[in-house]
Structures are given as C-alpha cells and as structure tokens.
Design a protein around this motif. Structure first.
Motif, PDB file in Angstrom:
ATOM      1  N   ILE A 157       0.970  -1.271   0.081  1.00  0.00           N
ATOM      2  CA  ILE A 157      -0.176   0.019  -0.024  1.00  0.00           C
ATOM      3  C   ILE A 157       0.688   1.189   0.059  1.00  0.00           C
ATOM      4  N   ARG A 158       2.053   1.128   0.665  1.00  0.00           N
ATOM      5  CA  ARG A 158       2.796   2.544   0.592  1.00  0.00           C
ATOM      6  C   ARG A 158       3.512   2.529  -0.978  1.00  0.00           C
ATOM      7  N   ARG A 159       3.351   1.869  -1.669  1.00  0.00           N
ATOM      8  CA  ARG A 159       3.774   1.989  -3.194  1.00  0.00           C
ATOM      9  C   ARG A 159       2.807   3.266  -3.802  1.00  0.00           C
ATOM     10  N   TYR A 160       1.773   3.581  -3.281  1.00  0.00           N
ATOM     11  CA  TYR A 160       0.664   4.699  -3.596  1.00  0.00           C
ATOM     12  C   TYR A 160       0.624   5.697  -2.804  1.00  0.00           C
ATOM     13  N   ASP A 161       0.377   6.849  -3.228  1.00  0.00           N
ATOM     14  CA  ASP A 161      -0.292   8.039  -2.649  1.00  0.00           C
ATOM     15  C   ASP A 161      -1.600   8.217  -3.022  1.00  0.00           C
ATOM     16  N   PHE A 162      -2.437   8.089  -1.875  1.00  0.00           N
ATOM     17  CA  PHE A 162      -3.938   8.372  -2.235  1.00  0.00           C
ATOM     18  C   PHE A 162      -4.449   8.892  -0.761  1.00  0.00           C
ATOM     19  N   ASP A 163      -5.745   9.419  -0.915  1.00  0.00           N
ATOM     20  CA  ASP A 163      -6.701  10.118   0.113  1.00  0.00           C
ATOM     21  C   ASP A 163      -6.325   9.369   1.462  1.00  0.00           C
ATOM     22  N   PHE A 164      -5.529  10.302   2.247  1.00  0.00           N
ATOM     23  CA  PHE A 164      -5.179   9.149   3.565  1.00  0.00           C
ATOM     24  C   PHE A 164      -6.259   8.953   4.604  1.00  0.00           C
TER      25      PHE A 164
END
Length: 537
Positions: free
Chosen positions: A122-129
């Motif tokens: 999941i840390r491979r992505y930047d998304f709505d926190f």
C-alpha cells in the motif's frame, strides 16, 4: 472487484513506480471528481456563511411551510447530481488499468492490514489518507496531569464569554491555525504531493497513520537513517507551525544532517483528522511520541524535540510529558499566544480575546517550559515579522520573554530584577554583539584582551556551575531545577553569569519567520556537563 466499490474507493494521487508523473484519471473519473469537488466547495462555503445564508433565505421567504416543496426539489436535484457524478467516477476508475491495480492492492491491504507485506504494497501509492489503514493505535495515555485553570463565572461577563466561545469555534481557531482551512489545503495540495513524493522516493520515508486516544487519525512520515550515520541514532521529532505541513516544512534541516526524522501534521491539517484545539493537539503529539518509542524503537533519551513557531507549543507539551528526551530545539516561537493576539486585535475586543485564548486556546509556553528540566536551545529570527508584537522591533520578539522566564525559573538567584532588566536590554540587539562588540565582565577581574576576557568568563562561569552541581547533591546533573547558585554573588558576578547563560541557550539567525533553517543553526542543545577538568584557584 465489484463495481460499487469503485464508487467510494480512495482518490489516487500517484503510484511510486519510479516516474515523476502523477496519476492521470480518465475523462469520466476526472469530470465526476470535479463535480463532486465543486459541490463540496459549495457546502463548505455554505457552512461557514450559514448565519448569513439563513438570514437571507428567511428574509426572502424560503424558510416557511409553503417553500418546503421548492427546497425538496432543490435537494433532490443535488442528490441526483451527486449520484450521477459518483457513477461517472466509478466507471472511469473501473476502466483505468492503474487504478484497478491500486484498488486490488488496497482491498488486499484491508483484508491483511497487520502483515508487513500488505503495508509495503500500500505504501507504493499516494492516495486519500482518510482511507489509509491505521498503523498504530494508542491503547493507553501516558499523559501526566496538567494544572487546571480556574474559570470564575460572572454574570456581567456572560456576553463576552458567549462571544468568545462562538468566535473560537467558528473562525477563531482557523485564524490561529490557518493550515486547517480546507480552501488553503486544496490550493497548496500539488505542493504537498510533490513534497511527500520527495520524502518517500528520495529519502525512503515511510508514511504511517497513528490513531490517538480521542479517535483522531494523524498523518506521519518517518525517515530512518540509523544505518547511514551516527546522527541517525538520534530521532528528531518535528512539530510544524500554524500553516506548516511536514511535506514542505522543517524536516529538511535535520534530514540534511542525516538524523532520523519523524514528521507529523496537526489535527485538521492535510491527512490528519480532527481540529487543532489544544486538547486534540496534545493527544496527537502524545500518540506520535508513543509511536516513536513503541513502534519505531527510539528511547526518549535519543529523541530531540524540534518545534517551529506555534509548533513550539506541541514540542514543549511533549517535553513536559516525556522529561527524559535528549533536548528541545525551539525555532521562532513565543512565550504566550495571548501576547501576540492582543496587539493584533481592536482594543474594544480585548476582553473577548482574553477569554477566548485563556479558556479555549491557551498556548502558554512559559507554563510548559517550567515543567521540563532538560536542555533547551532557542533560535531567534532577528527579522521576524510574526513573533514580534511590534514590527521591526527585536526587543518585542516574544522569544526573548520565553528565554528570560525559563532562565528565571532555572536560576532564580542569578536572574533577579536587575539581571532580568539587563537581559531585556541585551536581547533588544542581535546576540552576536555580546561576543564581538561588548566588554564582558569577568567573574574574576583578569587583565587581557576583549576576546580572551570573553573566553575566560565562559570558562569560569561553566566551572562554577559544574562545581555547584557536584557540591550540592545533584550528582553532577543539571536535570533538577531550580538551581540555587548565585545567592552570594555580587551584581557584577550575576551579570556575567546571566550573559553566559543567555549565550548558551540562544542562537540568532538573521532572517524572517518562514525562511528554512540552515543546517549550521541546528544543534543539540547545551546542558551543564557532568564532569569537569577545571581546577579552581
């Protein structure tokens, strides 16, 4: 994955695949998001202007029984527009290969949120926190009790108390913490994404969600340099200002020095939920400290607390709760937010401002710094336009008063009224003049050049402090204040010791409030050494 899950799945910003490009949504997803964002903006504006809006609707006759049908049609139309926009967005996401890959990874992480493999995926992505799984939850608070402030109630002050409550809980908290305003966050969001990308890709940072004791979720990032340098064994815990975010904030200075660094955002800032009221901010900083100790494995004596501007309050609160931390660095901070608020508000509102601050946003660093006995370093911006209560007047820099109050508490027999006045006069100028231009009084009169006189004075003052601690049952440690040294000193000896202590606890940096701090100004705070090689004669 079922189509309905795409309707409410997180917004994706970027995949950390080595490219510098952000995620590109398809047309359906893009336009659906834009409509939903516009509706959300309209709701925010309506919420903040609701008193005016309700008054307007009432005067136009819309808030009567006859207008219920019109309001129902309007509400239904908005509901249909939201539903169509969600379907457009969901359809666009389900047709995008990158998003489908992310959605599958996200669903897998939700099913296996405790495994390191799922977290790394999941840390491979930047998304709505807000959709990020919780990485650490506070199970019990270690906060020490704070002295409660008595609030006498007077009927005559009731209107001011009501006005103060309404002011703070509407626009007031956002004036004190403008970084919590969503419009500002939306405006700078591209910069936040860029800064976050740099921390994660270049510094190998790891993002974590920390859940506080009051249920808020705090956005943090950790840079681990323990295997890169000796400095990396020390964690620098960074607390940002009232419009600061870890993505573009003060972390860059200790990172450049290769310390391990932990950054976090105040409640209501960027990915952190909640609002930055003092109680929520205290719970947040306590939770992140517990995360640093329990999950990251740093002991308090290897943690340096670093706060800039209003982040000095968060820093000093953490220091009061964790007194064994290695030290505290305060950059461009103040003694009491009330002393900054009063000069900036109309005099006719002063009573309301006092009640609002003292009852709801009592950011009093003077009270907190007296609860911490460890080493402290203050960095003062000599051209600070925010922390000075009068423009271009260094004597009104509120950091001066924080320093003086701290030294008065720690060395009460040195900082008597005469030395307090002396300190105010000295601090009205850049501190460098004490080194370069002023003839420094020696504890013992020794005929020599100005420079040698200054060095001898430093050595004598240090020797006297160390000897006092050794001879008075403190086991050679300075972590027990107040220290009663100086009861028998003359005025000249107190003056000399006062100047020495000011120099040891204060650095001047010629800059304005928001200039990034150069690495040469970030130092581990000084404390009185435990051993001595000096021979007294």
């Amino acid at each position: 994955m079922p189509f309905y899950k795409y309707l409410f799945s997180p917004k994706l910003f970027k995949e950390y695949d080595g490219s510098k490009d952000v995620y590109e949504p398809g047309a359906f997803e893009k336009y659906g998001d834009q409509i939903l964002a516009a509706l959300n903006l309209m709701w925010s504006v309506g919420y903040y202007t609701s008193p005016l809006l309700i008054t307007f609707l009432y005067r136009r006759g819309y808030l009567v029984v006859d207008s219920v049908g019109t309001l129902a049609k309007f509400t239904t139309g908005i509901g249909l527009l939201v539903a169509v926009s969600l379907c457009m967005r969901g359809l666009g996401r389900s047709m995008n290969v990158v998003y489908v890959r992310f959605a599958e990874c996200f669903e897998n992480a939700k099913r296996h949120d405790r495994t390191p493999e799922s977290k790394n995926q999941i840390r491979r992505y930047d998304f709505d926190f807000k959709h990020w799984p919780v990485d650490f939850t506070v199970t019990s608070s270690v906060q020490r009790a704070q002295a409660s402030r008595s609030k006498p109630f007077w009927i005559s002050s009731l209107p001011c108390q009501i006005a103060a409550y309404l002011a703070i809980h509407t626009f007031g908290i956002r004036m004190i913490y403008p970084g919590s305003v969503k419009l500002l966050q939306n405006y700078i969001d591209p910069m936040l994404q860029q800064g976050r990308t740099k921390l994660i890709t270049e510094q190998k940072g790891k993002r974590n969600k920390v859940k506080t004791s009051d249920g808020n979720e705090i956005d943090t990032v950790f840079i681990d340099n323990r295997n890169k340098s000796l400095n990396g064994r020390t964690l620098v815990f960074c607390s940002e200002g009232n419009a600061g975010f870890y993505e573009i904030g003060i972390m860059s200075t200790p990172i450049e020095l290769q310390y391990s660094v932990l950054g976090w955002n105040h409640p209501g800032f960027a990915g952190s939920s909640g609002s930055p009221y003092p109680a929520q901010d205290q719970n947040a900083v306590d939770a992140v400290m517990q995360f640093a100790i329990t999950d990251l494995g740093f002991t308090p004596d290897n943690i340096v607390l670093y706060g800039w501007s209003i982040g000095g309050y968060s820093t000093l609160y953490a220091a009061s709760q964790y007194p064994d931390v290695k030290g505290v660095v305060l950059d461009a901070t103040f003694d009491d937010v009330l002393q900054l608020a009063i000069p900036r508000m109309p005099e006719s509102l002063s009573n309301i401002v006092k009640i609002a601050i003292r009852d709801y946003v009592n950011l009093n660093n003077t009270e907190l710094i007296a609860q911490y006995n460890g080493p402290v370093m203050l960095i003062r911006r000599t051209e600070d336009e925010i922390i000075c209560s009068e423009d271009n007047n260094l004597a009104t820099n509120r950091g001066n008063f924080l320093l003086i109050n701290m030294l008065k508490f720690r060395f009460p027999n040195i900082f008597k009224t005469e030395q307090e006045n002396l300190a105010k006069d000295l601090l009205a100028k850049p501190i460098e003049f004490m080194r370069d231009g002023e003839l420094t009084n020696c504890v013992h009169a020794i005929p020599c050049s100005n420079k040698l006189l200054f060095l001898d004075s430093d050595e004598l003052c240090l020797s006297l402090l160390m000897s006092y601690l050794t001879d008075n049952g403190n086991n050679g440690t300075s972590r027990s204040y107040p220290i009663e040294i100086g009861a028998e000193y003359s005025k000249e000896q107190r003056d000399s010791m006062a100047k020495f202590l000011i120099r040891k606890h204060l650095q001047d940096y010629k800059s304005t409030h928001c200039t990034p701090l150069p690495v040469e100004y970030f130092k581990i705070p000084w404390e009185i050494p435990s051993d001595t090689d000096f021979v007294f004669t």
